[in-house]
Design a protein around this motif. Structure first.
Motif, mmCIF file in Angstrom:
data_model
loop_
_atom_site.group_PDB
_atom_site.id
_atom_site.type_symbol
_atom_site.label_atom_id
_atom_site.label_comp_id
_atom_site.label_asym_id
_atom_site.label_seq_id
_atom_site.Cartn_x
_atom_site.Cartn_y
_atom_site.Cartn_z
ATOM 1 N N ALA A 230 47.036 41.204 48.293
ATOM 2 C CA ALA A 230 46.198 42.402 48.194
ATOM 3 C C ALA A 230 44.715 42.075 48.053
ATOM 4 N N ALA A 231 44.367 40.799 47.778
ATOM 5 C CA ALA A 231 42.985 40.452 47.432
ATOM 6 C C ALA A 231 42.013 40.762 48.560
ATOM 7 N N ALA A 232 42.356 40.382 49.787
ATOM 8 C CA ALA A 232 41.426 40.605 50.896
ATOM 9 C C ALA A 232 41.198 42.094 51.126
ATOM 10 N N ILE A 256 27.889 43.858 51.975
ATOM 11 C CA ILE A 256 28.474 43.738 50.645
ATOM 12 C C ILE A 256 27.437 43.106 49.729
ATOM 13 N N GLY A 257 27.391 43.527 48.469
ATOM 14 C CA GLY A 257 26.304 43.106 47.596
ATOM 15 C C GLY A 257 26.365 41.661 47.169
ATOM 16 N N TYR A 258 27.565 41.102 47.002
ATOM 17 C CA TYR A 258 27.706 39.749 46.471
ATOM 18 C C TYR A 258 27.576 38.707 47.572
ATOM 19 N N ASN A 259 27.022 37.549 47.232
ATOM 20 C CA ASN A 259 26.994 36.437 48.183
ATOM 21 C C ASN A 259 28.365 35.796 48.341
ATOM 22 N N ALA A 260 29.138 35.781 47.287
ATOM 23 C CA ALA A 260 30.481 35.203 47.339
ATOM 24 C C ALA A 260 31.356 35.945 46.344
ATOM 25 N N LEU A 261 32.666 35.942 46.618
ATOM 26 C CA LEU A 261 33.642 36.521 45.700
ATOM 27 C C LEU A 261 34.749 35.500 45.474
ATOM 28 N N VAL A 262 35.369 35.586 44.309
ATOM 29 C CA VAL A 262 36.486 34.702 43.963
ATOM 30 C C VAL A 262 37.609 35.580 43.443
ATOM 31 N N ASP A 263 38.812 35.429 44.010
ATOM 32 C CA ASP A 263 39.920 36.247 43.516
ATOM 33 C C ASP A 263 40.569 35.569 42.309
ATOM 34 N N GLY A 294 24.712 35.361 44.034
ATOM 35 C CA GLY A 294 25.621 36.183 43.240
ATOM 36 C C GLY A 294 27.076 35.913 43.561
ATOM 37 N N VAL A 295 27.849 35.492 42.548
ATOM 38 C CA VAL A 295 29.282 35.233 42.694
ATOM 39 C C VAL A 295 30.038 36.187 41.784
ATOM 40 N N SER A 296 30.975 36.941 42.355
ATOM 41 C CA SER A 296 31.714 37.914 41.565
ATOM 42 C C SER A 296 33.203 37.601 41.609
ATOM 43 N N VAL A 297 33.832 37.622 40.439
ATOM 44 C CA VAL A 297 35.277 37.434 40.342
ATOM 45 C C VAL A 297 35.936 38.801 40.428
ATOM 46 N N VAL A 298 36.928 38.936 41.323
ATOM 47 C CA VAL A 298 37.616 40.202 41.516
ATOM 48 C C VAL A 298 38.597 40.393 40.362
ATOM 49 N N GLY A 299 38.204 41.206 39.398
ATOM 50 C CA GLY A 299 39.038 41.445 38.236
ATOM 51 C C GLY A 299 38.189 41.918 37.077
ATOM 52 N N TYR A 301 37.325 40.954 33.089
ATOM 53 C CA TYR A 301 37.463 39.859 32.135
ATOM 54 C C TYR A 301 36.848 40.207 30.783
ATOM 55 N N VAL A 302 36.969 41.497 30.422
ATOM 56 C CA VAL A 302 36.564 41.909 29.088
ATOM 57 C C VAL A 302 37.505 41.307 28.056
ATOM 58 N N SER A 303 38.814 41.426 28.286
ATOM 59 C CA SER A 303 39.793 40.862 27.361
ATOM 60 C C SER A 303 40.692 39.828 28.013
ATOM 61 N N THR A 304 40.726 39.790 29.344
ATOM 62 C CA THR A 304 41.566 38.824 30.051
ATOM 63 C C THR A 304 40.835 37.493 30.176
ATOM 64 N N VAL A 305 41.529 36.400 29.832
ATOM 65 C CA VAL A 305 40.942 35.064 29.930
ATOM 66 C C VAL A 305 41.051 34.589 31.369
ATOM 67 N N PRO A 306 39.943 34.176 31.989
ATOM 68 C CA PRO A 306 40.020 33.692 33.371
ATOM 69 C C PRO A 306 40.829 32.412 33.460
ATOM 70 N N SER A 307 41.597 32.280 34.520
ATOM 71 C CA SER A 307 42.438 31.101 34.713
ATOM 72 C C SER A 307 41.595 29.900 35.104
ATOM 73 N N ALA A 308 42.210 28.711 35.023
ATOM 74 C CA ALA A 308 41.539 27.484 35.474
ATOM 75 C C ALA A 308 41.188 27.583 36.941
ATOM 76 N N GLU A 309 42.044 28.261 37.739
ATOM 77 C CA GLU A 309 41.761 28.400 39.172
ATOM 78 C C GLU A 309 40.518 29.260 39.395
ATOM 79 N N VAL A 310 40.366 30.319 38.615
ATOM 80 C CA VAL A 310 39.177 31.166 38.739
ATOM 81 C C VAL A 310 37.918 30.363 38.415
ATOM 82 N N LEU A 311 37.937 29.631 37.299
ATOM 83 C CA LEU A 311 36.770 28.843 36.909
ATOM 84 C C LEU A 311 36.443 27.791 37.953
ATOM 85 N N GLU A 312 37.484 27.176 38.534
ATOM 86 C CA GLU A 312 37.241 26.155 39.562
ATOM 87 C C GLU A 312 36.675 26.783 40.835
#
Length: 814
Positions: A230-232, A256-263, A294-299, A301-312
């Motif tokens: 569903a991410a794309a 689109i406003g962001y230069n890059a996005l990360v799911d 600008g890099v935006s993570v799709v999600g 993260y107010v209370s959800t901890v980002p995964s190692a994959e997201v950080l990478e």
């Protein structure tokens, strides 16, 4: 449960809305159109004064507006906007999907820039839904012309399915790998074509910047439970909302406003077109868009901890841009706010880490507490991936851009620290077409600034173009360690050649500001142009750029050398912003040559590191330094070698040239010192010490290698001189000793037998080594016993080091 959809309302917030049962038959959506192949965008709005029906039997509280509900097709992205007639507006919404109604979510005005006429939420992402309920509350004013769009992103393109899987594996594997210190690979990126961007939605070309200096991290404040498949579609929905016109309920942006996005699986997506190949300005951090990535993570993260994959994934995306744009992680950068949606007023200078969170620049919780708390991990990982690459990559400068109605020219210099004397290829990419040129023009100033690099590092190329706007990007092609360097991109209009120039210096004294630099306009031929100097927004002075600048004459032969300017402006003590503009000849845009922020309190010392040279056992450092606060008195300079303070020198030697440039300071401001160091590579940095105290600016750093040249020579002859002696003859010299002679040690049958001095006349050697002179021959007689012997000679290194053999001979005596 039937399918539901809201209609947005237009109502004053001071009036409670009556509640009515759901309509017997669903009303039709107000408008539906295609936002691209497979994408369906629906816009809904109510006329002024209409009271909507409500999805449940409840009375809307006073000061709150509540939506009506209609049936619709499924959607995953929505956006809400309203006229800019109310303030402190809060939007609450919930969506209906396969598992029923979601919990209520709250949002406010969205990220990026806002129009003066309308205010938008950013794209709001939900699970696939068929119903929606919205409540808007305003603290002050009236809610008017409220609109909503809902977006069904359609099906993924076939090109995405395999690439997304491969990219996900690449991200997971990369997190386990420590890269080579001076290398980095382009991250695995899901391209716009792969995630299904409909390029017809782009309403205009994005802007470009001459350089990026930082990265801003965001989240999309959306659901975290979406599937990999569903991410794309979510990104397509955000893209459709960002590019939809404001009048139709969208954000009205070019792309689109962001230069890059990360799911949430760590996969990196190309956002705004060209963001990984050009210096593209996004719309993601109001006030600071023009120099940030600008890099935006799709999600969310107010209370959800980002995964190692997201950080990478975030780290890889930023690391590539930092490596190619010479940006260091775990450092800071100062930027000037452009105002707009920023929490910093326009013109405010703000210092951020080079990787910062959206909330640092705007009134927002983005990128959420949990992702914001892990920005340090991202900075460390980017530093691990890219910082050494930055140091190993080419150093270069895009100094000027010139235009005519038929061509665009670029000028600058470049060299690679791994092969400093090699002339590099500089690629001027104009509207996507490559125009490579060899940076081999003589630049003595570069040779002076980087000893050992030579002068063949300048470039100047003119690319024929048609009149109009063109995008020019400059790439320096790397050799050895490091990566290609992007010197930025510029949007250039070929109409009237714009003046070019540079503000070399803006220096404060206790009562004035000194401004110096150069400017020229190729339309004016060799004639000088004016520069206007503004201080704190007011035009304070006009200067004629007609001073001698031989370096500029060398870079622009057709324009001549009379293009320098220097002036001193009396100002009051305090902080000042100084901006300099070159005045177009004969008329046209007057470009800024740069702005500087300066505080008139304590004059900053000035100086220059003229040279850093190596001897066989030392490093010699020379230059000049002065501080206007010290009058004619000298100042100290501190010399650091390989990060360690090695020496302090007094800058009190005679420098008549500096005395002429700074008459009030006198001429006793030179320094020249020699520091003993071991052989090998060293980094030498020099700092001038402020008088009486304050910031101690760097005069520059140089990389130098201390090499001890080996002596050379030849054992011409070994003969029996008598029944008990042999005579040896030949020549030897050491270039480290200049014209002085060296010793030669003679060994017989492996044992030391004697020393001879190589100081006899040898005109043939003088002819071969003119700088060493001719006094380098030797001849000597050594006592030996009768019999066969092996005689070997060794040239003794000056001052110390390896002593090479210059020959062996067999001889019989007696």
């Amino acid at each position: 449960m039937g399918k539901w959809l809201i209609a947005l309302l237009t109502a004053a917030v001071s009036l409670p809305l009556a509640v009515a049962p759901p309509p017997a038959a669903p009303s039709a959506p107000a408008a539906t159109d295609s936002g691209g192949e497979g994408i369906q965008v629906t816009e809904l709005a109510l006329e002024d004064g209409e009271v909507p029906s409500a999805p449940s039997a409840r009375q809307a509280p006073a000061g709150e507006a509540e939506s009506a509900v209609w049936s619709t097709t499924p959607f995953t992205v929505l956006g809400i906007s309203w006229a800019d007639t109310a303030s402190d507006v809060t939007v609450r919404f919930r969506a209906h999907g396969a598992s029923g109604w979601s919990a209520w979510r709250t949002t406010e005005a969205g990220e990026g820039e806002m129009s003066g006429g309308r205010v938008n939420t950013d794209a709001l992402v939900v699970e696939e839904s068929d119903g929606l309920e919205v409540r808007l509350t305003a603290g002050e004013g009236e809610l008017r012309d409220v609109k909503t769009v809902i977006i069904d992103p359609g099906e993924d393109p076939a090109a995405l399915r395999q690439s997304a899987s491969e990219v996900g594996a690449t991200v997971r594997n990369a997190a386990l790998v420590t890269p080579a210190a001076s290398s980095i690979g382009r991250p695995a990126i899901i391209t716009r074509a792969q995630w299904g961007a409909d390029e017809s939605l782009r309403g205009c070309a994005s802007d470009h910047t001459t350089s990026l200096v930082a990265a801003a991290v965001h989240h999309t404040d959306s659901v975290n439970t979406y599937s990999a498949d569903a991410a794309a579609g979510i990104i397509r929905g955000i893209y459709a909302y960002h590019t939809r016109s404001e009048a139709a309920g969208g954000r009205g942006w070019c792309d689109i406003g962001y230069n890059a996005l990360v799911d949430r699986f760590g996969r990196v997506y190309e956002g705004r077109l060209g963001s990984f190949d050009e210096s593209v300005v996004g719309v993601h951090t109001g006030g600071f868009n023009s120099r940030t990535f600008g890099v935006s993570v799709v999600g969310n993260y107010v209370s959800t901890v980002p995964s190692a994959e997201v950080l990478e994934g975030v780290s890889q995306a930023i690391a590539w841009k930092f490596a190619t744009e010479r940006i260091l992680a775990n450092t800071s950068v100062s930027m000037v706010s452009g105002g707009g949606a920023s929490k910093y007023p326009e013109g405010t200078t703000v210092t951020f880490p080079t990787i910062y969170g959206h909330r640092d620049a705007q009134f927002t919780s983005c990128p959420g507490e949990q992702l914001y708390a892990r920005l340090g991990l991202i900075r460390n990982r980017v530093a691990e991936l890219a910082n050494e690459v930055v140091h190993a990559s080419p150093a270069a400068s895009w100094e000027a851009t010139r235009t005519t109605a038929a061509a665009i020219g670029v000028v600058g210099w470049a060299f690679d620290p791994s092969e400093p004397t090699r002339s590099l290829v500089v690629d001027a990419v104009v509207d996507g077409a490559s125009h490579p040129v060899l940076a081999d023009r003589s630049r003595p100033d570069v040779a002076n600034a980087y000893p050992g690099a030579g002068a063949a590092h300048g470039f100047s190329v003119d690319v024929p173009v048609s009149p109009g706007r063109h995008t020019v990007c400059l790439w320096v092609r790397n050799v050895g360690p490091g990566v290609d360097q992007l010197l930025g991109c510029r949007d250039v209009t070929a109409v009237n050649a714009a003046p070019v120039g540079f503000v070399d210096q803006v220096v404060a004294t206790p009562s004035s500001i000194r401004v110096a630099g150069w400017a020229l306009d190729t339309d004016a031929g060799t004639a000088p142009v004016d520069v206007h100097v503004y201080v704190n927004g007011a035009h304070l002075a006009t200067a004629r750029a007609d001073g001698s600048r031989p370096d500029i004459g060398a870079a622009y032969p057709a324009a001549g050398a009379a293009h320098g300017f220097s002036l001193e402006l009396p100002v009051a003590a305090g902080a000042h912003r100084v901006c300099v503009y070159a005045i177009n000849a004969p008329a046209g845009a007057n470009p800024s040559l740069g702005c500087r922020d300066v505080t008139v309190v304590n004059a900053t010392p000035v100086g220059f590191l003229d040279r850093v040279t190596a001897t066989p056992s030392s490093v010699r450092v020379a230059g000049w330094a002065l501080d206007a606060d010290a009058g004619t008195g000298p100042v100290d300079v501190h010399v650091y070698v390989d990060g360690r303070h090695l020496s302090t020198a007094r800058a009190d030697a005679s420098r008549p040239d500096i005395g002429r440039a700074y008459p009030a300071a006198g001429a006793a401001h030179g320094f020249d010192l020699e520091l003993p160091v071991a052989a090998g590579a060293h980094r030498v940095c020099v700092y001038v010490i402020n008088t009486p105290t304050g910031y101690n600016p760097s005069l520059g750093c140089r990389d130098v290698t201390v090499v001890n040249a080996a002596p050379v020579g030849f054992l011409d002859q070994v003969v029996a001189a008598s029944p008990s002696s042999v005579r040896v003859s030949g020549w030897a010299l050491d270039t480290d000793a200049g014209t002085a002679p060296v010793d030669v040690h003679v060994y017989v049958d492996g044992g030391y037998a004697g020393t001879v001095r190589a100081d006899a006349a040898r005109p043939d050697i003088g002819a071969a080594y003119p700088a060493a002179g001719a006094a380098h021959g030797f001849s000597g007689e050594l006592t030996v016993v009768a019999g066969a012997h092996r005689v070997c000679a060794y040239a003794i290194n000056t001052p110390a080091g390896y002593n090479p053999a210059i020959g062996c001979r067999d001889v019989a005596v007696g």
